[in-house]
Design a protein around this motif. Sequence first.
Motif, PDB file in Angstrom:
ATOM      1  N   LEU A 144     -10.662   0.841  -5.835  1.00 13.97           N
ATOM      2  CA  LEU A 144     -10.181   0.020  -4.710  1.00 13.97           C
ATOM      3  C   LEU A 144      -9.365   0.905  -3.765  1.00 13.97           C
ATOM      4  CD1 LEU A 144      -9.017  -3.356  -6.358  1.00 13.97           C
ATOM      5  CD2 LEU A 144     -11.308  -2.574  -5.888  1.00 13.97           C
ATOM      6  N   ILE A 145      -8.397   0.307  -3.069  1.00 14.57           N
ATOM      7  CA  ILE A 145      -7.390   1.091  -2.357  1.00 14.57           C
ATOM      8  C   ILE A 145      -6.130   0.866  -3.184  1.00 14.57           C
ATOM      9  CG2 ILE A 145      -6.106   1.377  -0.206  1.00 14.57           C
ATOM     10  CD1 ILE A 145      -8.423  -0.007   1.246  1.00 14.57           C
ATOM     11  N   GLY A 193     -14.903  -7.818   4.843  1.00 19.53           N
ATOM     12  CA  GLY A 193     -16.273  -7.716   5.349  1.00 19.53           C
ATOM     13  C   GLY A 193     -17.349  -8.191   4.392  1.00 19.53           C
ATOM     14  N   ALA A 215      -6.291  -1.783   6.421  1.00 21.32           N
ATOM     15  CA  ALA A 215      -6.500  -1.345   5.038  1.00 21.32           C
ATOM     16  C   ALA A 215      -5.339  -0.529   4.475  1.00 21.32           C
ATOM     17  CB  ALA A 215      -7.800  -0.545   4.935  1.00 21.32           C
ATOM     18  N   HIS A 233      -2.750  -0.217  -4.713  1.00 17.82           N
ATOM     19  CA  HIS A 233      -1.761  -1.242  -4.388  1.00 17.82           C
ATOM     20  C   HIS A 233      -0.375  -0.697  -4.735  1.00 17.82           C
ATOM     21  CE1 HIS A 233      -4.437  -4.933  -3.920  1.00 17.82           C
ATOM     22  NE2 HIS A 233      -5.286  -3.962  -4.197  1.00 17.82           N
ATOM     23  N   ARG A 246       0.860  -1.190   0.000  1.00 16.80           N
ATOM     24  CA  ARG A 246       0.000   0.000   0.000  1.00 16.80           C
ATOM     25  C   ARG A 246       0.890   1.232   0.000  1.00 16.80           C
ATOM     26  NH1 ARG A 246      -4.947  -1.961  -1.297  1.00 16.80           N
ATOM     27  NH2 ARG A 246      -6.095  -2.911   0.410  1.00 16.80           N
ATOM     28  N   CYS A 298     -11.512  -7.693   0.384  1.00 19.13           N
ATOM     29  CA  CYS A 298     -12.300  -7.140   1.489  1.00 19.13           C
ATOM     30  C   CYS A 298     -12.501  -8.179   2.590  1.00 19.13           C
ATOM     31  CB  CYS A 298     -13.649  -6.693   0.953  1.00 19.13           C
ATOM     32  SG  CYS A 298     -14.763  -6.115   2.226  1.00 19.13           S
ATOM     33  N   THR A 333     -19.345   1.729   4.028  1.00 15.16           N
ATOM     34  CA  THR A 333     -19.577   0.954   2.809  1.00 15.16           C
ATOM     35  C   THR A 333     -21.017   0.451   2.728  1.00 15.16           C
ATOM     36  OG1 THR A 333     -18.791  -1.004   3.958  1.00 15.16           O
ATOM     37  CG2 THR A 333     -17.195   0.149   2.626  1.00 15.16           C
ATOM     38  N   TRP A 357       0.518  -7.000   9.571  1.00 14.90           N
ATOM     39  CA  TRP A 357      -0.722  -6.838   8.790  1.00 14.90           C
ATOM     40  C   TRP A 357      -1.423  -8.188   8.646  1.00 14.90           C
ATOM     41  CZ3 TRP A 357      -1.116  -9.348   4.005  1.00 14.90           C
ATOM     42  CH2 TRP A 357      -2.315  -9.143   3.327  1.00 14.90           C
ATOM     43  N   ALA A 409     -15.146   1.024   8.009  1.00 16.52           N
ATOM     44  CA  ALA A 409     -15.521   0.296   6.792  1.00 16.52           C
ATOM     45  C   ALA A 409     -16.926  -0.270   6.960  1.00 16.52           C
ATOM     46  CB  ALA A 409     -14.534  -0.827   6.517  1.00 16.52           C
ATOM     47  N   ARG A 458      -5.132  -9.164  10.161  1.00 13.12           N
ATOM     48  CA  ARG A 458      -6.189  -9.682   9.281  1.00 13.12           C
ATOM     49  C   ARG A 458      -6.726 -11.002   9.797  1.00 13.12           C
ATOM     50  NH1 ARG A 458      -7.474  -8.470   3.433  1.00 13.12           N
ATOM     51  NH2 ARG A 458      -8.580 -10.443   3.466  1.00 13.12           N
ATOM     52  N   PRO A 503     -16.528  -6.543  -7.059  1.00 14.62           N
ATOM     53  CA  PRO A 503     -16.946  -5.463  -6.144  1.00 14.62           C
ATOM     54  C   PRO A 503     -16.174  -5.429  -4.836  1.00 14.62           C
ATOM     55  CG  PRO A 503     -18.643  -7.167  -6.288  1.00 14.62           C
ATOM     56  CD  PRO A 503     -17.633  -7.468  -7.346  1.00 14.62           C
ATOM     57  N   PHE A 504     -15.673  -6.570  -4.382  1.00 21.58           N
ATOM     58  CA  PHE A 504     -14.934  -6.610  -3.113  1.00 21.58           C
ATOM     59  C   PHE A 504     -13.424  -6.775  -3.329  1.00 21.58           C
ATOM     60  CE2 PHE A 504     -19.264  -7.896  -2.182  1.00 21.58           C
ATOM     61  CZ  PHE A 504     -19.555  -7.179  -1.031  1.00 21.58           C
ATOM     62  N   ARG A 509      -5.505  -9.026  -0.620  1.00 28.08           N
ATOM     63  CA  ARG A 509      -6.025  -7.789  -0.034  1.00 28.08           C
ATOM     64  C   ARG A 509      -7.540  -7.696  -0.171  1.00 28.08           C
ATOM     65  NH1 ARG A 509      -3.298  -3.928   3.258  1.00 28.08           N
ATOM     66  NH2 ARG A 509      -1.090  -4.118   2.824  1.00 28.08           N
TER      67      ARG A 509
HETATM   68  C1  HEM Z   1     -11.034  -3.609   1.596  1.00 32.10           C
HETATM   69  C2  HEM Z   1     -15.223  -3.381  -0.852  1.00 32.10           C
HETATM   70  C3  HEM Z   1     -17.695  -3.775   3.306  1.00 32.10           C
HETATM   71  C4  HEM Z   1     -13.528  -4.206   5.739  1.00 32.10           C
HETATM   72  C5  HEM Z   1     -11.971  -3.479   0.591  1.00 32.10           C
HETATM   73  C6  HEM Z   1     -11.644  -3.267  -0.795  1.00 32.10           C
HETATM   74  C7  HEM Z   1     -12.825  -3.220  -1.472  1.00 32.10           C
HETATM   75  C8  HEM Z   1     -13.889  -3.389  -0.532  1.00 32.10           C
HETATM   76  C9  HEM Z   1     -12.999  -3.020  -2.978  1.00 32.10           C
HETATM   77  C10 HEM Z   1     -10.226  -3.043  -1.356  1.00 32.10           C
HETATM   78  C11 HEM Z   1      -9.595  -4.279  -1.910  1.00 32.10           C
HETATM   79  C12 HEM Z   1      -8.231  -3.973  -2.491  1.00 32.10           C
HETATM   80  O1  HEM Z   1      -7.617  -2.950  -2.168  1.00 32.10           O
HETATM   81  O2  HEM Z   1      -7.777  -4.744  -3.339  1.00 32.10           O
HETATM   82  C13 HEM Z   1     -16.254  -3.433   0.072  1.00 32.10           C
HETATM   83  C14 HEM Z   1     -17.668  -3.366  -0.260  1.00 32.10           C
HETATM   84  C15 HEM Z   1     -18.365  -3.458   0.916  1.00 32.10           C
HETATM   85  C16 HEM Z   1     -17.385  -3.605   1.976  1.00 32.10           C
HETATM   86  C17 HEM Z   1     -18.228  -3.214  -1.673  1.00 32.10           C
HETATM   87  C18 HEM Z   1     -19.848  -3.426   1.173  1.00 32.10           C
HETATM   88  C19 HEM Z   1     -20.748  -3.814   0.334  1.00 32.10           C
HETATM   89  C20 HEM Z   1     -16.791  -3.971   4.317  1.00 32.10           C
HETATM   90  C21 HEM Z   1     -17.136  -4.235   5.695  1.00 32.10           C
HETATM   91  C22 HEM Z   1     -15.962  -4.341   6.388  1.00 32.10           C
HETATM   92  C23 HEM Z   1     -14.876  -4.173   5.431  1.00 32.10           C
HETATM   93  C24 HEM Z   1     -18.560  -4.371   6.239  1.00 32.10           C
HETATM   94  C25 HEM Z   1     -15.732  -4.599   7.849  1.00 32.10           C
HETATM   95  C26 HEM Z   1     -16.174  -5.595   8.510  1.00 32.10           C
HETATM   96  C27 HEM Z   1     -12.505  -4.067   4.827  1.00 32.10           C
HETATM   97  C28 HEM Z   1     -11.088  -4.027   5.199  1.00 32.10           C
HETATM   98  C29 HEM Z   1     -10.372  -3.868   3.993  1.00 32.10           C
HETATM   99  C30 HEM Z   1     -11.360  -3.787   2.931  1.00 32.10           C
HETATM  100  C31 HEM Z   1     -10.509  -4.147   6.601  1.00 32.10           C
HETATM  101  C32 HEM Z   1      -8.853  -3.767   3.828  1.00 32.10           C
HETATM  102  C33 HEM Z   1      -8.229  -5.115   3.482  1.00 32.10           C
HETATM  103  C34 HEM Z   1      -6.713  -5.066   3.354  1.00 32.10           C
HETATM  104  O3  HEM Z   1      -6.179  -4.032   2.934  1.00 32.10           O
HETATM  105  O4  HEM Z   1      -6.052  -6.059   3.686  1.00 32.10           O
HETATM  106  N1  HEM Z   1     -13.338  -3.559   0.729  1.00 32.10           N
HETATM  107  N2  HEM Z   1     -16.134  -3.571   1.421  1.00 32.10           N
HETATM  108  N3  HEM Z   1     -15.428  -3.961   4.190  1.00 32.10           N
HETATM  109  N4  HEM Z   1     -12.626  -3.926   3.461  1.00 32.10           N
HETATM  110 FE1  HEM Z   1     -14.372  -3.866   2.442  1.00 32.10          FE
END
Ligand code: HEM
Length: 485
Positions: A350-351, A424, A95, A353, A78, A422, A286, A103, A282, A107, A414-415, A420
């Motif tokens: 996304l976030i 959640g 994140a 990379h 990141r 999501c 989200t 990290w 998050a 996770r 979408p996730f 990395r």
């Molecule tokens: C990362 C989508 C809900 C916790 C992400 C990423 C996306 C995403 C696109 C980035 C992946 C990447 O950088 O490659 C979504 C969507 C959600 C959602 C569409 C709802 C519909 C949530 C929820 C939580 C959560 C409810 C908590 C419980 C995280 C965390 C990361 C993350 C902690 C960082 C992972 C990492 O960097 O290792 N999410 N998210 N997300 N999301 Fe979600």
Amino acid sequence: GPTGTGTGRLRSLPALPLVGSLLQLAGHPQLHLRLWRLQGRYGSLYGLWMGSHYVVVVNSYQHAREVLLKKGKAFAGRPRTVTTDLLSRGGKDIAFASYGPLWKFQRKLVHAALSMFGEGSVALEKIISREAASLCETLGAAQDMALDMAPELTRAVTNVVCSLCFNSSYRRGDPEFEAMLEYSQGIVDTVAKESLVDIFPWLQIFPNKDLALLKRCLKVRDQLLQQKFTEHKEAFCGDTVRDLMDALLQVRLNAENNSPPEPGLELTDDHLLMTVGDIFGAGVETTTTVLKWAVLYLLHYPEVQKKIQEEMDQKIGLARHPHLSDRPLLPYLEATISEVLRIRPVSPLLIPHVSLADTSIGEYSIPKGARVVINLWSVHHDEKEWDKPEEFNPGRFLDEQGQHIHSPSPSYLPFGAGIRVCLGEVLAKMELFLFLAWVLQRFTLECPQDQPLPSLEGKFGVVLQVQKFRVKARLREAWRGEMVG
Ligand code: HEM
Ligand code: PLO
């Protein structure tokens, strides 16, 4: 220009010394759309310079999958930016943390805690249903009024994560909740924005409106987190684990008993605090955003809403509330949720990379340290993969019998994906399903009569935000006079 291990050299936007390609990007607040359109001139994979940072923009699913899955580890870093460093105290969260043993450990802990308290737990379904009932009560009381649903949707979702993280919840009008709404909006408006401070860290010495707002909001958030943390530390005895905060405290307690801790795996107070802050932030922003998009699309496509309601009337009826176990019975509702996540991805870029070694994408060499932006908007609006991508059509996610949901194209992430991905996804899908099922079983959502349909244009930021709009929630015919217990 960059050198690397691949053969080809990537086309890049013209860059000036110091400012890089900023001039081509400045004045375009919808960065995901700007980067999407630049494909016309530079192809689906191109480079650009943000000040001194080399950025690679990925617009196709083939390259996105290569970055996230096939070469996931090489691209698992990141970037560090001024705003995300402030948010996460220098990457002590999940994140915005760099790739490394700590990290990974954080996770793993959160994943374990979420499966214990969340996914697959009866308790969580109860909590979501309790909040859904309260949401329906508010909608019932505001019947036929033009209502801004955003605060109520946010409170419902917040209470779910609050229960998970802190074993607590907020009542309507709770001053702490109002404070949270305000600071969180301020953070969403400012964090990770590639503002000048992020491009030129040395500009920090100059006053910057956004940075000041972010710092003010973070102060309020940090106080709130610290207070929850202190309360939990005082009440924690190691026997009962009530929530995520307790689970993290317990892991640390165990680690201390097995001293000395493994090198590189020391969880400081800051790490625990920032981890909970991530899940809380998050968890709220989200899911709430997706619910707002879903409601907005239902106003624009009343026939979709009608189909969801017909499916529910048929499969569930009025005599009972919807349950998570009804998910296989309601494919059209599930398909609608999938389509909302496609057409308005919460996290359109996304976030970012970062490549951890010299590597390549396709035939192009990518140097170590390059920032890689996956444009999910482009992936989800690719005309080669999606028929009329701007059309909202849940049916595209259903098989011919309309019974099963599947993605008709691999161009759907979408996730995110890979290491990395999501954390959640399961939790979010549980909430989206239950909240929408509860509301639509009882109400029909409409645009207030004297008002034009609200805009479907999003506001780019760390999440793709919905503009404020009002809704009329009309109690459905069958519900007038009847009540389920
Ligand atoms: C990362 C989508 C809900 C916790 C992400 C990423 C996306 C995403 C696109 C980035 C992946 C990447 O950088 O490659 C979504 C969507 C959600 C959602 C569409 C709802 C519909 C949530 C929820 C939580 C959560 C409810 C908590 C419980 C995280 C965390 C990361 C993350 C902690 C960082 C992972 C990492 O960097 O290792 N999410 N998210 N997300 N999301 Fe979600
Ligand atoms: C949302 C505002 C909160 O006050 C702080 C916060 C923490 C974690 C962030 C989240 C914000 C926005 C959405 C993010 C999440 C981590 C993963 C998630 C970026 C800034 C996504 C969609 O990638």
